[in-house]
Design a protein around this motif. Structure first.
Motif, PDB file in Angstrom:
ATOM      1  N   ILE A   1       0.814  -1.419   0.066  1.00 24.34           N
ATOM      2  CA  ILE A   1       0.009  -0.035   0.121  1.00 24.34           C
ATOM      3  C   ILE A   1       1.000   1.529  -0.015  1.00 24.34           C
ATOM      4  N   GLY A   2       0.737   2.148  -0.918  1.00 25.48           N
ATOM      5  CA  GLY A   2       1.477   3.357  -1.023  1.00 25.48           C
ATOM      6  C   GLY A   2       1.008   4.058  -2.147  1.00 25.48           C
ATOM      7  N   THR A   3       1.503   5.409  -2.369  1.00 25.83           N
ATOM      8  CA  THR A   3       2.751   5.912  -1.378  1.00 25.83           C
ATOM      9  C   THR A   3       2.424   7.374  -1.124  1.00 25.83           C
ATOM     10  N   THR A   4       3.005   7.772   0.108  1.00 31.24           N
ATOM     11  CA  THR A   4       2.698   8.969   0.573  1.00 31.24           C
ATOM     12  C   THR A   4       3.762   9.957  -0.436  1.00 31.24           C
ATOM     13  N   ASP A   5       3.385  11.274  -0.210  1.00 30.99           N
ATOM     14  CA  ASP A   5       4.419  12.344  -0.941  1.00 30.99           C
ATOM     15  C   ASP A   5       4.433  13.432  -0.075  1.00 30.99           C
ATOM     16  N   ILE A   6       5.675  13.764   0.686  1.00 31.66           N
ATOM     17  CA  ILE A   6       5.528  14.705   1.685  1.00 31.66           C
ATOM     18  C   ILE A   6       6.949  15.463   1.313  1.00 31.66           C
ATOM     19  N   ALA A   7       6.850  16.835   1.412  1.00 35.16           N
ATOM     20  CA  ALA A   7       7.877  17.562   1.198  1.00 35.16           C
ATOM     21  C   ALA A   7       9.050  17.113   2.126  1.00 35.16           C
ATOM     22  N   TYR A   8      10.572  16.976   1.959  1.00 38.68           N
ATOM     23  CA  TYR A   8      11.477  16.655   2.605  1.00 38.68           C
ATOM     24  C   TYR A   8      12.556  17.432   2.696  1.00 38.68           C
ATOM     25  N   ALA A   9      13.109  17.942   4.006  1.00 38.40           N
ATOM     26  CA  ALA A   9      14.029  18.897   4.086  1.00 38.40           C
ATOM     27  C   ALA A   9      15.020  18.483   4.875  1.00 38.40           C
ATOM     28  N   GLY A  10      15.259  17.144   5.019  1.00 41.46           N
ATOM     29  CA  GLY A  10      16.431  16.791   5.868  1.00 41.46           C
ATOM     30  C   GLY A  10      17.632  16.317   4.830  1.00 41.46           C
ATOM     31  N   ALA A  11      18.553  15.623   5.412  1.00 38.88           N
ATOM     32  CA  ALA A  11      19.768  15.080   4.969  1.00 38.88           C
ATOM     33  C   ALA A  11      19.279  14.002   4.060  1.00 38.88           C
ATOM     34  N   PRO A  12      19.691  13.955   2.865  1.00 40.80           N
ATOM     35  CA  PRO A  12      19.177  12.687   2.058  1.00 40.80           C
ATOM     36  C   PRO A  12      19.722  11.445   2.355  1.00 40.80           C
ATOM     37  N   GLY A  13      19.559  10.861   3.305  1.00 44.36           N
ATOM     38  CA  GLY A  13      19.987   9.657   3.968  1.00 44.36           C
ATOM     39  C   GLY A  13      19.128   8.797   4.229  1.00 44.36           C
ATOM     40  N   PRO A  14      19.038   7.550   5.145  1.00 42.48           N
ATOM     41  CA  PRO A  14      18.041   6.594   5.372  1.00 42.48           C
ATOM     42  C   PRO A  14      16.857   7.474   6.078  1.00 42.48           C
ATOM     43  N   VAL A  15      15.822   7.240   5.747  1.00 41.69           N
ATOM     44  CA  VAL A  15      14.418   7.610   6.298  1.00 41.69           C
ATOM     45  C   VAL A  15      13.459   6.504   6.644  1.00 41.69           C
ATOM     46  N   ALA A  16      12.454   6.912   7.504  1.00 42.29           N
ATOM     47  CA  ALA A  16      11.586   5.860   7.997  1.00 42.29           C
ATOM     48  C   ALA A  16      10.270   6.390   7.997  1.00 42.29           C
ATOM     49  N   ILE A  17       9.184   5.481   7.887  1.00 41.38           N
ATOM     50  CA  ILE A  17       7.817   5.961   7.873  1.00 41.38           C
ATOM     51  C   ILE A  17       7.398   6.662   9.302  1.00 41.38           C
ATOM     52  N   SER A  18       6.593   7.628   9.251  1.00 41.76           N
ATOM     53  CA  SER A  18       6.329   8.217  10.405  1.00 41.76           C
ATOM     54  C   SER A  18       4.831   7.633  10.745  1.00 41.76           C
ATOM     55  N   PRO A  19       4.620   7.786  12.149  1.00 35.58           N
ATOM     56  CA  PRO A  19       3.016   7.180  12.584  1.00 35.58           C
ATOM     57  C   PRO A  19       2.127   7.937  11.651  1.00 35.58           C
ATOM     58  N   GLU A  20       2.205   9.367  11.436  1.00 33.26           N
ATOM     59  CA  GLU A  20       1.368   9.950  10.702  1.00 33.26           C
ATOM     60  C   GLU A  20       1.015   9.400   9.217  1.00 33.26           C
ATOM     61  N   GLU A  21       2.196   9.158   8.623  1.00 35.76           N
ATOM     62  CA  GLU A  21       2.034   8.365   7.086  1.00 35.76           C
ATOM     63  C   GLU A  21       1.398   7.085   7.500  1.00 35.76           C
ATOM     64  N   THR A  22       1.653   6.284   8.323  1.00 37.71           N
ATOM     65  CA  THR A  22       0.815   4.838   8.520  1.00 37.71           C
ATOM     66  C   THR A  22      -0.526   5.096   8.661  1.00 37.71           C
ATOM     67  N   ASP A  23      -0.869   5.986   9.632  1.00 39.64           N
ATOM     68  CA  ASP A  23      -2.369   6.312   9.697  1.00 39.64           C
ATOM     69  C   ASP A  23      -2.904   6.807   8.478  1.00 39.64           C
ATOM     70  N   TYR A  24      -2.223   7.681   7.761  1.00 39.39           N
ATOM     71  CA  TYR A  24      -2.712   8.139   6.462  1.00 39.39           C
ATOM     72  C   TYR A  24      -3.185   6.910   5.411  1.00 39.39           C
ATOM     73  N   LEU A  25      -1.939   6.046   5.284  1.00 35.75           N
ATOM     74  CA  LEU A  25      -2.247   4.804   4.377  1.00 35.75           C
ATOM     75  C   LEU A  25      -3.536   3.969   4.698  1.00 35.75           C
ATOM     76  N   CYS A  26      -3.317   3.787   6.402  1.00 35.14           N
ATOM     77  CA  CYS A  26      -4.361   2.921   6.705  1.00 35.14           C
ATOM     78  C   CYS A  26      -5.873   3.504   6.406  1.00 35.14           C
ATOM     79  N   ALA A  27      -6.023   5.177   6.684  1.00 32.51           N
ATOM     80  CA  ALA A  27      -7.311   5.526   6.477  1.00 32.51           C
ATOM     81  C   ALA A  27      -7.656   5.462   5.072  1.00 32.51           C
ATOM     82  N   CYS A  28      -6.716   5.707   3.940  1.00 29.04           N
ATOM     83  CA  CYS A  28      -7.076   5.623   2.571  1.00 29.04           C
ATOM     84  C   CYS A  28      -7.801   4.212   2.166  1.00 29.04           C
ATOM     85  N   ILE A  29      -6.955   2.918   2.774  1.00 23.45           N
ATOM     86  CA  ILE A  29      -7.672   1.681   2.474  1.00 23.45           C
ATOM     87  C   ILE A  29      -9.004   1.741   3.202  1.00 23.45           C
TER      88      ILE A  29
END
Length: 502
Positions: free
Chosen positions: A273-301
């Motif tokens: 299930i995906g994907t989110t699209d969120i503006a990102y301003a951090g360093a371009p290294g490893p990233v992980a899903i946030s609780p808000e993104e998980t909630d959003y994807l569950c709500a979409c389903i």
């Protein structure tokens, strides 16, 4: 030039870097590709894993991009039928969102923007009278079906690197470009092996900067140049849950915020299930899903499916940072997925070509365009060739994948059916190299969880640059979904023993 010099040094082991390496090596250039981590370790293994025209890009009037992507979809399906296959998508019509006439018009354009028609066209669906509507809420009564393709994204990257190496390219994973300086018509590039710490220098007639989210950092901090184009970093996250529905169809679900979310059959027992699209301003290294993104994807389903899910149902998630070309769009979802190639370097000087943006579907055409940009610096450059050359394992001798799979299973009756299918899918005709002439399971050596064997591990290390358990379980395969913590530890011990014995 010294003996260790190359014509083209490519920075970045994602889909664009490996695609350019393959194309350039096949045209006769001496190529070296340097990747600071593993192949496809960042953005290229974090996609929605689709080879598609991009139906939603029609809303942004990206007709050229969609046309090119649709043509590439058909071409790549022929060139890599083991890791790319057709997928039927169901698009429910949701009252109050995009009107039915708009969806119908978009699908008409999607069907007719290219003359290539290897896949079935779109059709209307009465959801309450079709098995395609069975997983959906009763309020969704009508919709549409259309075709696109699935791809094993990280394997696509590895196969491009494999073919590049087979044509003479040097593929250097875990190798960081420290800096590069231009002089005398060449670049002198300092490299550092991330495992040993050892450094070396190599001279190159040209550099391709295909570092994805790091492209600006490479230009400024390591090449000492100013970027003439800019990136917009967008974080995209996906979740995986236990299979939500029967059938091999995927769903594309409209949302009130005008985004669309995919629900796709994944690794036989799961739904992606995906994907989110969120503006990102951090360093371009490893990233992980946030609780808000998980909630959003569950709500979409939960807006569309009869069976509800919650964060507790998520068995795995992954996130990546997409390096999109900044076209000044107001929101992250509207930023173009097209690409820009910026060539810096006048005649007589060593050039650097930087890649901004792009999408996995059009990587092959991007590579062709990159070589066209560099052609004046390499007068003897050979012609374009990748449009008709199968990727490693994709040369099925004129048969379709189903026929190849059946023959492979018949030739190796000792393989359990699920294992035979997985090997045929992952390696195509090169699965014979994985088996190395085995006549029984015992010939494949030690067996690990999920059907992984010592013979397959040896192949991945020898021919696909795998070094770690993550390389094997998540980028060369997706067996991590079926491997316990103890299974991972056991694999790591096996790799350590093999490294010590080497």
């Amino acid at each position: 030039m010294d003996q260790d010099g190359v014509d083209l040094l490519i920075i970045g082991g994602g889909i664009n870097g490996t695609g350019i390496a393959r194309d350039a090596a096949g045209r006769g250039l001496r190529v070296m590709l340097c990747e600071q981590g593993d192949l496809a370790q960042a953005t290229s293994s974090s996609s929605t894993k689709l080879i598609h025209g991009g139906l939603r890009y029609l809303e942004q009037y990206e007709f050229r991009l969609v046309r090119e992507a649709l043509a590439e979809r058909e071409r790549l399906l022929r060139l890599a039928p083991h890791i790319i296959w057709p997928l039927r998508f169901v698009l429910p019509h949701d009252e109050g969102l995009r009107p039915a006439w708009m969806l119908r018009l978009g699908l008409f354009l999607y069907d007719h923007l290219t003359q290539l028609r290897a896949l079935p066209g779109s059709a209307s669906v009465r959801l309450r009278e079709s098995d395609l509507g069975a997983p959906l809420q009763p309020r969704l009564t009508r919709g549409f079906a259309y075709s696109d393709c699935w791809v094993e994204d990280s394997r696509l990257v590895v196969l491009n690197a494999r073919d590049a190496a087979d044509r003479g390219a040097r593929i250097r994973t875990r190798t960081r470009v420290e800096d590069a300086r231009r002089g005398g018509g060449t670049w002198t590039v300092r490299l550092r092996d991330q495992a040993t710490g050892l450094g070396e220098s190599v001279r190159a007639r040209a550099i391709v900067n295909a570092a994805g989210p790091w492209v600006a950092d490479i230009l400024g901090a390591r090449l000492g140049l100013d970027a003439r184009a800019s990136l917009r970093l967008v974080k995209g996250s996906h979740i995986v849950v236990r299979r939500l529905y029967a059938g091999e169809q995927a769903y594309i679900l409209q949302q009130p915020d005008r985004r669309i979310i995919f629900a796709i059959p994944y690794e036989r027992d799961f739904t992606l299930i995906g994907t989110t699209d969120i503006a990102y301003a951090g360093a371009p290294g490893p990233v992980a899903i946030s609780p808000e993104e998980t909630d959003y994807l569950c709500a979409c389903i939960n807006r569309s499916f009869a069976r509800a899910i919650s964060p507790a149902d998520v068995v795995w998630s992954y996130s990546g940072v997409r390096p999109l070309y900044d076209d000044d769009a107001l929101n992250a979802s509207s930023v173009t997925r097209d690409y820009v190639l910026d060539l810096a370097g006048e005649a007589g000087t060593a050039p650097v070509l930087s890649v901004f943006g792009g999408k996995i579907t059009t990587y092959r055409r991007l590579a062709e365009h990159a070589l066209e940009k560099l052609k004046s610096h390499f007068p003897g450059l050979g012609p374009a060739w990748t449009g008709a050359a199968p990727l490693p394992g994709g040369d099925l001798a004129g048969t379709d994948f189903a026929t190849f799979r059946a023959r492979f299973s018949a030739d190796h009756p000792f393989l359990p059916p699920e294992m035979a299918l997985r090997l045929a899918r992952a390696y195509g005709t090169r699965a014979e190299r994985v088996l190395s002439g085995a006549h029984g399971l015992d010939d494949l050596g030690e067996t690990f969880e999920a059907g992984l064997t010592a013979a397959e591990i040896a192949y991945l290390k020898r021919e696909e640059w795998a070094r770690t358990a993550d390389d094997i379980l998540w980028r060369r395969t997706k067996l991590g979904l079926r491997t316990s913590a103890e299974g991972v530890a056991r694999l790591e011990r096996h790799l350590a023993r093999a490294e010590a014995a080497a």
